[in-house]
Each structure stands twice: as structure tokens, then as C-alpha cells.
Scaffold this active site. Sequence first.
Site, PDB file in Angstrom:
ATOM      1  N   GLY A  30      18.726  12.072 -12.691  1.00  0.00           N
ATOM      2  CA  GLY A  30      18.702  13.134 -11.693  1.00  0.00           C
ATOM      3  C   GLY A  30      20.065  13.786 -11.603  1.00  0.00           C
ATOM      4  O   GLY A  30      20.567  14.077 -10.520  1.00  0.00           O
ATOM      5  N   SER A  69      21.192  16.710 -12.709  1.00  0.00           N
ATOM      6  CA  SER A  69      21.389  18.157 -12.828  1.00  0.00           C
ATOM      7  C   SER A  69      21.916  18.777 -11.542  1.00  0.00           C
ATOM      8  O   SER A  69      22.586  19.800 -11.569  1.00  0.00           O
ATOM      9  CB  SER A  69      20.082  18.835 -13.248  1.00  0.00           C
ATOM     10  OG  SER A  69      19.097  18.693 -12.252  1.00  0.00           O
ATOM     11  N   ARG A  70      21.594  18.138 -10.416  1.00  0.00           N
ATOM     12  CA  ARG A  70      21.964  18.753  -9.135  1.00  0.00           C
ATOM     13  C   ARG A  70      22.449  17.693  -8.151  1.00  0.00           C
ATOM     14  O   ARG A  70      22.349  16.501  -8.407  1.00  0.00           O
ATOM     15  CB  ARG A  70      20.725  19.418  -8.513  1.00  0.00           C
ATOM     16  CG  ARG A  70      20.183  20.555  -9.315  1.00  0.00           C
ATOM     17  CD  ARG A  70      18.961  21.155  -8.620  1.00  0.00           C
ATOM     18  NE  ARG A  70      17.795  20.269  -8.687  1.00  0.00           N
ATOM     19  CZ  ARG A  70      16.756  20.340  -7.868  1.00  0.00           C
ATOM     20  NH1 ARG A  70      16.745  21.228  -6.896  1.00  0.00           N
ATOM     21  NH2 ARG A  70      15.728  19.531  -7.996  1.00  0.00           N
ATOM     22  N   ASP A  75      10.931  12.037 -17.520  1.00  0.00           N
ATOM     23  CA  ASP A  75      10.439  11.667 -16.198  1.00  0.00           C
ATOM     24  C   ASP A  75      10.692  10.176 -16.026  1.00  0.00           C
ATOM     25  O   ASP A  75      10.137   9.363 -16.764  1.00  0.00           O
ATOM     26  CB  ASP A  75       8.939  11.992 -16.167  1.00  0.00           C
ATOM     27  CG  ASP A  75       8.307  11.648 -14.832  1.00  0.00           C
ATOM     28  OD1 ASP A  75       8.996  11.057 -13.977  1.00  0.00           O
ATOM     29  OD2 ASP A  75       7.123  11.972 -14.664  1.00  0.00           O
ATOM     30  N   VAL A  76      11.511   9.800 -15.063  1.00  0.00           N
ATOM     31  CA  VAL A  76      11.849   8.382 -14.903  1.00  0.00           C
ATOM     32  C   VAL A  76      10.640   7.532 -14.499  1.00  0.00           C
ATOM     33  O   VAL A  76      10.658   6.313 -14.658  1.00  0.00           O
ATOM     34  CB  VAL A  76      13.007   8.133 -13.897  1.00  0.00           C
ATOM     35  CG1 VAL A  76      14.300   8.767 -14.380  1.00  0.00           C
ATOM     36  CG2 VAL A  76      12.641   8.598 -12.507  1.00  0.00           C
ATOM     37  N   TYR A 127       9.060   7.454   1.314  1.00  0.00           N
ATOM     38  CA  TYR A 127      10.440   7.589   0.829  1.00  0.00           C
ATOM     39  C   TYR A 127      11.286   6.397   1.277  1.00  0.00           C
ATOM     40  O   TYR A 127      12.005   5.789   0.470  1.00  0.00           O
ATOM     41  CB  TYR A 127      11.039   8.899   1.363  1.00  0.00           C
ATOM     42  CG  TYR A 127      12.425   9.206   0.847  1.00  0.00           C
ATOM     43  CD1 TYR A 127      12.599   9.682  -0.454  1.00  0.00           C
ATOM     44  CD2 TYR A 127      13.553   9.036   1.647  1.00  0.00           C
ATOM     45  CE1 TYR A 127      13.875   9.965  -0.938  1.00  0.00           C
ATOM     46  CE2 TYR A 127      14.821   9.316   1.173  1.00  0.00           C
ATOM     47  CZ  TYR A 127      14.982   9.786  -0.118  1.00  0.00           C
ATOM     48  OH  TYR A 127      16.235  10.060  -0.586  1.00  0.00           O
ATOM     49  N   ALA A 137      10.246   3.460   2.199  1.00  0.00           N
ATOM     50  CA  ALA A 137       9.767   2.232   1.541  1.00  0.00           C
ATOM     51  C   ALA A 137      10.348   2.134   0.135  1.00  0.00           C
ATOM     52  O   ALA A 137      10.802   1.065  -0.299  1.00  0.00           O
ATOM     53  CB  ALA A 137       8.246   2.212   1.482  1.00  0.00           C
ATOM     54  N   LYS A 154      13.106   3.415  -0.915  1.00  0.00           N
ATOM     55  CA  LYS A 154      14.553   3.201  -0.840  1.00  0.00           C
ATOM     56  C   LYS A 154      14.886   1.784  -0.380  1.00  0.00           C
ATOM     57  O   LYS A 154      15.858   1.178  -0.821  1.00  0.00           O
ATOM     58  CB  LYS A 154      15.194   4.251   0.077  1.00  0.00           C
ATOM     59  CG  LYS A 154      15.130   5.680  -0.488  1.00  0.00           C
ATOM     60  CD  LYS A 154      15.875   5.790  -1.811  1.00  0.00           C
ATOM     61  CE  LYS A 154      16.030   7.218  -2.300  1.00  0.00           C
ATOM     62  NZ  LYS A 154      16.791   7.294  -3.571  1.00  0.00           N
ATOM     63  N   ILE A 201      23.327  13.963   3.594  1.00  0.00           N
ATOM     64  CA  ILE A 201      24.229  14.639   2.661  1.00  0.00           C
ATOM     65  C   ILE A 201      23.688  16.047   2.384  1.00  0.00           C
ATOM     66  O   ILE A 201      22.472  16.216   2.231  1.00  0.00           O
ATOM     67  CB  ILE A 201      24.317  13.863   1.324  1.00  0.00           C
ATOM     68  CG1 ILE A 201      24.638  12.370   1.539  1.00  0.00           C
ATOM     69  CG2 ILE A 201      25.336  14.509   0.376  1.00  0.00           C
ATOM     70  CD1 ILE A 201      25.968  12.064   2.183  1.00  0.00           C
TER      71      ILE A 201
END
Lengths: 249, 80
Positions: A13, A15-16, A65-66, A157, A159, A161, A190
Site C-alpha cells: 500500500g 502508493s499513497r 492484491d495482498v 476494520y 476486528a 486491526k 492521521i
Amino acid sequence: MSGFKDKVVLVTGGSRGIGRACAVAFAKAGASTVVISYAGNEAAAQETVALLQAEGAKAEAIRFDVSDSAACASAVDGIVKGHGRLDVLVNNAGVAVDGLVMRVKDDDWDKQLDTNLKGAFSLIRAVSRPMMKQKGGAIINITSVVGEMGNGGQAAYSASKAGLIGLTKSVARELSSRNIRVNAVSPGFIGTDMTHQINDEMRQKMLEGIPLGRLGNPEEVAGAVVFLAGDAASYITGEVLKVNGGMYM
Amino acid sequence: MSTSTIEAKVKSIIADQLGVGEDEIKPESSFIEDLGADSLDIVELVMAMEEEFEVEIPDEEAENIKTVADATNYINTHKK
């Protein structure tokens, strides 16, 4: 700084956002090769590559795609064959699809777990052998403050993390005898494309809960990631380092 | 490659990976019980043997390689 001289780094991830900031920070810290993976934003990926080259690093962007474990394995294989080694893995790729728990669709749940958690696992599995062979390495998983404290509207999300934290600690124990350190960085709020999705009212409420009184920036997260990857953190493994302005202590 | 050459190479890989003397390594020696290997050591041993003998040892097969003789036999039957 020569701490990362001759080191090969992979940031997913990249690129940004936080991923890009991490990639650039490794290049600034002297990493010889920084590889980023990206899901689809070719223009952003190429922009990151240019930033890395401007810092004097060899840079490469690979699209995969991971959540596809075979793609993860072949990407790692390609890096190890192409660059001879892989010293640092930063599992940063992540997606958030917010929604109240009663409205979360199976697909949205799967997408977040598959990308955020299974993706990190697949890459860790892929790098474990080459890192064991070279008798060392550092893995940093980007988790989230919501994985530690929960957040309404982010069941899947958070869960995923929280899962990353368990993954971090288990793998840290498993690979410690081979000098492979595994840590997590847990960013708070962030300023990135992901958090720009949050509406103003919510944003104001969140800011009130941050003792430092502002959003963090991606570079502040990258600093913690580079620290954990480097020799200065040689006695740190299984740690979850909070970079959240005091939002959760 | 003759059986005795394979045996000698296997011994030297084991000695190297596990930090034991070659004289301690008998065909019937179990990696874990006799030679003090842990599960990660076994993974490394398998990787080292795959490299040395250019064979692929699938994880299901690797689980059955418990002694020095198991390793030598596997390589004898699967070497190219």
C-alpha cells in the site's frame, strides 16, 4: 545515515498516505532498494517511485492484491530473486468500509479482513523463509488505534486491526530465535485519503479526544516504522507502538 | 551421487545447522530428541537440503523426516 545501507524494503500500500511516507522515510534513511506494492492507483505509485529515486534509492512498484495469497508469494519470490534479499516488510495495505454492524455486508467484512489481516499473514508467511535464511529481518504491521479501543461503525476494520496485533505477537515469538523482529505501529487519526472520508462533525468529535489537539501526519507514523525496523530497536519485538497524539493510552 | 556421498553431505548440513559434532550424528538420530533441534531448525534443515540436493520437499513430506536416515532416504529416492 547508513543503518539501512544495502537493505531491501517492501512496503505494501505504498502508493499513497502512510505507506508512501514509510517508503520515502526508508529511502531517506539510506535503504538501497525500496519496493512498494499498490492495488490500482498507477499514477500515485509512479509518483512515489519518483520520490524514492529522488532520495537515491532503487525503487520499484509492483501491482498486486495482498488478499491474493498466491500473488503475495510470487511478489516476495520476485523481490528475493531480483534483489537478492528482503530485510524489511511493512504490512501497510489496508481498506476501510465503514457501516453500522447490522448493515455490514458479508462482502465488506471479507474485503477488510482479507486485505488488512490475511494480506499481512500471507506476506509474513512468504518472507519468513528468506528472512530465516538470511538470519534476520524486521516486520512491521500497521494496525490502528481502533484495533485497540474499538470504534462504532468500524466493526470489521477494527476486528482486522486487532487481529493484526495478535498476529504480530505470535509471529514475534515464533521467529525471535532467528533474529526476526515483528512489531506493530498503531496510528491514531492521521490525515490521509482514508480519513478524508470522515465527515466534519465526526472529525470535530475525534479531535476533542486527542490530547495533542491535531491530526497526525503520515511522516510521524513513518518515523516510528523506520525506528522499529532499524538497529536502534534491536531489542524490541512484539511491541505495539502507538502514534496517536495521546488519543488512546 | 552415491548413497555414501549423500549421507556425508546430509551429515555435514546437519552439523552445520544444528551446531553438533558429526560424530554425534548417527543414522537413527532423531533431530528433535537426540540432536536438540526445534521446529524452526527442522524447517531450516529442510531448506538447506532442498538447496544442496536440488529437490523439493513438500511440507507434508517434511513432517515425516524425523531422523538422519529419513532425510538420507528421502533424498536418495527423490534426487534428480
